[in-house]
Design a protein around this motif. Structure first.
Motif, PDB file in Angstrom:
ATOM      1  N   THR A 147       0.839  -1.200   0.000  1.00  0.00           N
ATOM      2  CA  THR A 147       0.000   0.000   0.000  1.00  0.00           C
ATOM      3  C   THR A 147       0.876   1.253   0.000  1.00  0.00           C
ATOM      4  O   THR A 147       1.767   1.397   0.844  1.00  0.00           O
ATOM      5  CB  THR A 147      -0.918   0.030   1.229  1.00  0.00           C
ATOM      6  OG1 THR A 147      -1.740  -1.139   1.233  1.00  0.00           O
ATOM      7  CG2 THR A 147      -1.812   1.271   1.215  1.00  0.00           C
ATOM      8  N   PHE A 148       0.618   2.134  -0.947  1.00  0.00           N
ATOM      9  CA  PHE A 148       1.300   3.424  -1.015  1.00  0.00           C
ATOM     10  C   PHE A 148       0.923   4.269   0.192  1.00  0.00           C
ATOM     11  O   PHE A 148      -0.258   4.365   0.552  1.00  0.00           O
ATOM     12  CB  PHE A 148       0.874   4.120  -2.313  1.00  0.00           C
ATOM     13  CG  PHE A 148       1.211   5.587  -2.396  1.00  0.00           C
ATOM     14  CD1 PHE A 148       2.461   5.995  -2.812  1.00  0.00           C
ATOM     15  CD2 PHE A 148       0.264   6.550  -2.088  1.00  0.00           C
ATOM     16  CE1 PHE A 148       2.776   7.347  -2.911  1.00  0.00           C
ATOM     17  CE2 PHE A 148       0.557   7.900  -2.186  1.00  0.00           C
ATOM     18  CZ  PHE A 148       1.820   8.298  -2.600  1.00  0.00           C
ATOM     19  N   ILE A 149       1.919   4.879   0.857  1.00  0.00           N
ATOM     20  CA  ILE A 149       1.621   5.710   2.027  1.00  0.00           C
ATOM     21  C   ILE A 149       2.047   7.159   1.848  1.00  0.00           C
ATOM     22  O   ILE A 149       1.745   7.998   2.708  1.00  0.00           O
ATOM     23  CB  ILE A 149       2.267   5.141   3.305  1.00  0.00           C
ATOM     24  CG1 ILE A 149       3.789   5.048   3.165  1.00  0.00           C
ATOM     25  CG2 ILE A 149       1.659   3.784   3.662  1.00  0.00           C
ATOM     26  CD1 ILE A 149       4.511   4.698   4.465  1.00  0.00           C
ATOM     27  N   GLY A 150       2.736   7.489   0.745  1.00  0.00           N
ATOM     28  CA  GLY A 150       3.085   8.883   0.525  1.00  0.00           C
ATOM     29  C   GLY A 150       4.451   9.055  -0.102  1.00  0.00           C
ATOM     30  O   GLY A 150       5.150   8.092  -0.418  1.00  0.00           O
ATOM     31  N   HIS A 151       4.812  10.321  -0.273  1.00  0.00           N
ATOM     32  CA  HIS A 151       6.118  10.681  -0.808  1.00  0.00           C
ATOM     33  C   HIS A 151       6.522  12.019  -0.200  1.00  0.00           C
ATOM     34  O   HIS A 151       5.661  12.767   0.306  1.00  0.00           O
ATOM     35  CB  HIS A 151       6.085  10.776  -2.334  1.00  0.00           C
ATOM     36  CG  HIS A 151       5.046  11.714  -2.878  1.00  0.00           C
ATOM     37  ND1 HIS A 151       5.155  13.083  -2.758  1.00  0.00           N
ATOM     38  CD2 HIS A 151       3.871  11.482  -3.510  1.00  0.00           C
ATOM     39  CE1 HIS A 151       4.092  13.658  -3.312  1.00  0.00           C
ATOM     40  NE2 HIS A 151       3.285  12.708  -3.774  1.00  0.00           N
ATOM     41  N   PRO A 152       7.799  12.363  -0.199  1.00  0.00           N
ATOM     42  CA  PRO A 152       8.206  13.648   0.360  1.00  0.00           C
ATOM     43  C   PRO A 152       7.498  14.814  -0.341  1.00  0.00           C
ATOM     44  O   PRO A 152       7.175  14.737  -1.533  1.00  0.00           O
ATOM     45  CB  PRO A 152       9.716  13.686   0.102  1.00  0.00           C
ATOM     46  CG  PRO A 152      10.112  12.243   0.036  1.00  0.00           C
ATOM     47  CD  PRO A 152       8.952  11.554  -0.630  1.00  0.00           C
ATOM     48  N   GLY A 153       7.263  15.862   0.399  1.00  0.00           N
ATOM     49  CA  GLY A 153       6.598  17.039  -0.158  1.00  0.00           C
ATOM     50  C   GLY A 153       7.447  18.283   0.002  1.00  0.00           C
ATOM     51  O   GLY A 153       8.605  18.231   0.422  1.00  0.00           O
ATOM     52  N   GLY A 154       6.861  19.409  -0.349  1.00  0.00           N
ATOM     53  CA  GLY A 154       7.558  20.682  -0.202  1.00  0.00           C
ATOM     54  C   GLY A 154       8.836  20.731  -1.007  1.00  0.00           C
ATOM     55  O   GLY A 154       8.893  20.272  -2.149  1.00  0.00           O
ATOM     56  N   ASP A 155       9.892  21.274  -0.405  1.00  0.00           N
ATOM     57  CA  ASP A 155      11.169  21.384  -1.095  1.00  0.00           C
ATOM     58  C   ASP A 155      11.799  20.025  -1.385  1.00  0.00           C
ATOM     59  O   ASP A 155      12.688  19.919  -2.228  1.00  0.00           O
ATOM     60  CB  ASP A 155      12.146  22.223  -0.258  1.00  0.00           C
ATOM     61  CG  ASP A 155      11.732  23.676  -0.161  1.00  0.00           C
ATOM     62  OD1 ASP A 155      10.933  24.126  -1.015  1.00  0.00           O
ATOM     63  OD2 ASP A 155      12.184  24.367   0.776  1.00  0.00           O
ATOM     64  N   ASP A 156      11.347  19.000  -0.685  1.00  0.00           N
ATOM     65  CA  ASP A 156      11.893  17.653  -0.878  1.00  0.00           C
ATOM     66  C   ASP A 156      11.048  16.807  -1.828  1.00  0.00           C
ATOM     67  O   ASP A 156      11.298  15.602  -1.965  1.00  0.00           O
ATOM     68  CB  ASP A 156      11.999  16.925   0.465  1.00  0.00           C
ATOM     69  CG  ASP A 156      13.144  17.446   1.311  1.00  0.00           C
ATOM     70  OD1 ASP A 156      14.061  18.061   0.736  1.00  0.00           O
ATOM     71  OD2 ASP A 156      13.116  17.234   2.540  1.00  0.00           O
ATOM     72  N   HIS A 157      10.074  17.417  -2.458  1.00  0.00           N
ATOM     73  CA  HIS A 157       9.184  16.640  -3.315  1.00  0.00           C
ATOM     74  C   HIS A 157       9.949  15.861  -4.385  1.00  0.00           C
ATOM     75  O   HIS A 157       9.801  14.649  -4.520  1.00  0.00           O
ATOM     76  CB  HIS A 157       8.157  17.569  -3.970  1.00  0.00           C
ATOM     77  CG  HIS A 157       7.222  16.871  -4.908  1.00  0.00           C
ATOM     78  ND1 HIS A 157       6.629  17.499  -5.974  1.00  0.00           N
ATOM     79  CD2 HIS A 157       6.789  15.596  -4.958  1.00  0.00           C
ATOM     80  CE1 HIS A 157       5.871  16.645  -6.630  1.00  0.00           C
ATOM     81  NE2 HIS A 157       5.946  15.481  -6.042  1.00  0.00           N
ATOM     82  N   ILE A 158      10.769  16.542  -5.154  1.00  0.00           N
ATOM     83  CA  ILE A 158      11.580  15.899  -6.185  1.00  0.00           C
ATOM     84  C   ILE A 158      13.040  15.939  -5.740  1.00  0.00           C
ATOM     85  O   ILE A 158      13.583  17.020  -5.511  1.00  0.00           O
ATOM     86  CB  ILE A 158      11.421  16.594  -7.550  1.00  0.00           C
ATOM     87  CG1 ILE A 158       9.938  16.649  -7.955  1.00  0.00           C
ATOM     88  CG2 ILE A 158      12.236  15.877  -8.614  1.00  0.00           C
ATOM     89  CD1 ILE A 158       9.281  15.295  -8.130  1.00  0.00           C
ATOM     90  N   GLN A 159      13.644  14.749  -5.618  1.00  0.00           N
ATOM     91  CA  GLN A 159      15.031  14.669  -5.162  1.00  0.00           C
ATOM     92  C   GLN A 159      15.804  13.672  -6.017  1.00  0.00           C
ATOM     93  O   GLN A 159      15.232  12.725  -6.566  1.00  0.00           O
ATOM     94  CB  GLN A 159      15.094  14.186  -3.715  1.00  0.00           C
ATOM     95  CG  GLN A 159      14.398  15.053  -2.700  1.00  0.00           C
ATOM     96  CD  GLN A 159      14.564  14.497  -1.297  1.00  0.00           C
ATOM     97  OE1 GLN A 159      15.674  14.310  -0.801  1.00  0.00           O
ATOM     98  NE2 GLN A 159      13.448  14.225  -0.636  1.00  0.00           N
ATOM     99  N   SER A 160      17.098  13.881  -6.083  1.00  0.00           N
ATOM    100  CA  SER A 160      17.981  12.875  -6.673  1.00  0.00           C
ATOM    101  C   SER A 160      18.267  11.816  -5.615  1.00  0.00           C
ATOM    102  O   SER A 160      18.503  12.136  -4.450  1.00  0.00           O
ATOM    103  CB  SER A 160      19.298  13.513  -7.128  1.00  0.00           C
ATOM    104  OG  SER A 160      19.079  14.354  -8.239  1.00  0.00           O
ATOM    105  N   ALA A 161      18.214  10.567  -6.024  1.00  0.00           N
ATOM    106  CA  ALA A 161      18.468   9.462  -5.105  1.00  0.00           C
ATOM    107  C   ALA A 161      19.099   8.309  -5.873  1.00  0.00           C
ATOM    108  O   ALA A 161      19.052   8.248  -7.106  1.00  0.00           O
ATOM    109  CB  ALA A 161      17.182   9.005  -4.418  1.00  0.00           C
ATOM    110  N   LYS A 162      19.671   7.385  -5.131  1.00  0.00           N
ATOM    111  CA  LYS A 162      20.368   6.252  -5.727  1.00  0.00           C
ATOM    112  C   LYS A 162      19.438   5.040  -5.825  1.00  0.00           C
ATOM    113  O   LYS A 162      18.889   4.582  -4.830  1.00  0.00           O
ATOM    114  CB  LYS A 162      21.598   5.885  -4.903  1.00  0.00           C
ATOM    115  CG  LYS A 162      22.433   4.741  -5.496  1.00  0.00           C
ATOM    116  CD  LYS A 162      23.501   4.265  -4.524  1.00  0.00           C
ATOM    117  CE  LYS A 162      24.519   5.352  -4.244  1.00  0.00           C
ATOM    118  NZ  LYS A 162      25.587   4.857  -3.313  1.00  0.00           N
ATOM    119  N   VAL A 163      19.270   4.550  -7.036  1.00  0.00           N
ATOM    120  CA  VAL A 163      18.526   3.307  -7.271  1.00  0.00           C
ATOM    121  C   VAL A 163      19.528   2.160  -7.237  1.00  0.00           C
ATOM    122  O   VAL A 163      20.578   2.218  -7.881  1.00  0.00           O
ATOM    123  CB  VAL A 163      17.798   3.344  -8.628  1.00  0.00           C
ATOM    124  CG1 VAL A 163      17.051   2.034  -8.873  1.00  0.00           C
ATOM    125  CG2 VAL A 163      16.829   4.524  -8.684  1.00  0.00           C
TER     126      VAL A 163
END
Length: 264
Positions: A147-163
């Motif tokens: 179940t999806f519970i959310g994602h970062p919002g505000g200034d952290d909505h879109i971030q670079s991360a390591k897959v």
């Protein structure tokens, strides 16, 4: 004068555009007309009865159609969920649910999709096709498994991360580096879908971005997985909020591999 101003204000409100992320919910009843010559094709569905990712859907639909072409398969792109019927689905080898959200199928349409998977049809579900607007037990158990519970919002909505690839030997991960950086919206889930029989293909390294305390999942934070128990091949990727993600060479490779794998 006051009455006139009130009428003008009411008219302005009535004419004000709604949030394009929240379009009116429509249940489709009449199936679209399919082009001639579809056999073993790729069906791309971006029907939205929940949150609409209008930023990426036009571009990603084009990219997905191009991927089908590179695989030697014709494609048909639609937002008409009435295409989910036994007659039309027999023209396709795989269904791509491209951020299809909300309750976008009638019970009869979902039953047709269930039969499609049961007879070996493939599904590649992307991004919002796995959000919390999907409540149907079959969809939950077969396509998502968590179940999806959310994602970062505000200034952290879109971030670079390591897959980080967890199953490098799986065909969907062929030609993909073990690790790569991607700028995206990072979904979190209530639990690891592996606990419900899914095979996790890739995870996001939480040390490489800021998930926030409520959305942290720890060392095992899945972003791509497959259903190893369905008769048809089922793949899900949480990636793809940004249009640019579909031009990322690693995401493009994964999508190409996933459609090839799901379509057998």
């Amino acid at each position: 004068m006051l009455k006139t101003l009130a009428m003008i204000a009411m008219l302005a409100v009535a004419q004000a555009p709604g949030d394009p992320h929240l379009p009116a919910k429509v249940m489709d009843r009449d199936a679209p007309t399919l082009p001639a010559g579809l056999k073993g094709a790729v069906l791309i569905v971006s029907k939205t009865n929940g949150w609409r990712h209008f930023e990426h859907i036009p571009h990603s639909n084009v990219v997905l159609g191009e991927i089908a072409g590179t695989l030697g398969r014709k494609s048909f792109t639609t937002e008409n969920a009435a295409v989910f019927n036994d007659r039309d689905l027999r023209h396709f080898a795989v269904v791509v649910l491209n951020s299809a959200s909300g309750a976008f199928m009638t019970s009869g349409q979902q039953a047709a999709l269930e039969r499609f998977v049961a007879r070996g049809g493939g599904v590649a579900a992307l991004h919002a096709a796995g959000d919390d607007s999907h409540k149907e037990p079959w969809y939950d158990a077969t396509i998502i498994g968590t179940t999806f519970i959310g994602h970062p919002g505000g200034d952290d909505h879109i971030q670079s991360a390591k897959v980080v690839v967890a199953q490098p030997q799986h065909p969907v991960m062929a030609g993909v580096p073990r690790e790569w950086m991607l700028r995206d919206e990072w979904y979190s889930f209530s639990g690891n879908p592996a606990a419900r029989g899914m095979t996790v293909l890739a995870q996001v390294d939480e040390a490489s971005y800021r998930p926030g305390a409520k959305l942290a999942m720890g060392a095992a934070h899945p972003v791509m997985w497959v259903n190893s128990h369905a008769k048809g091949r089922v793949f899900y990727s949480a990636l793809g909020h940004e249009p640019e993600a579909y031009d990322d060479p690693n995401v493009h490779r994964v999508l190409t591999n996933a459609i090839r794998w799901a379509a057998r």
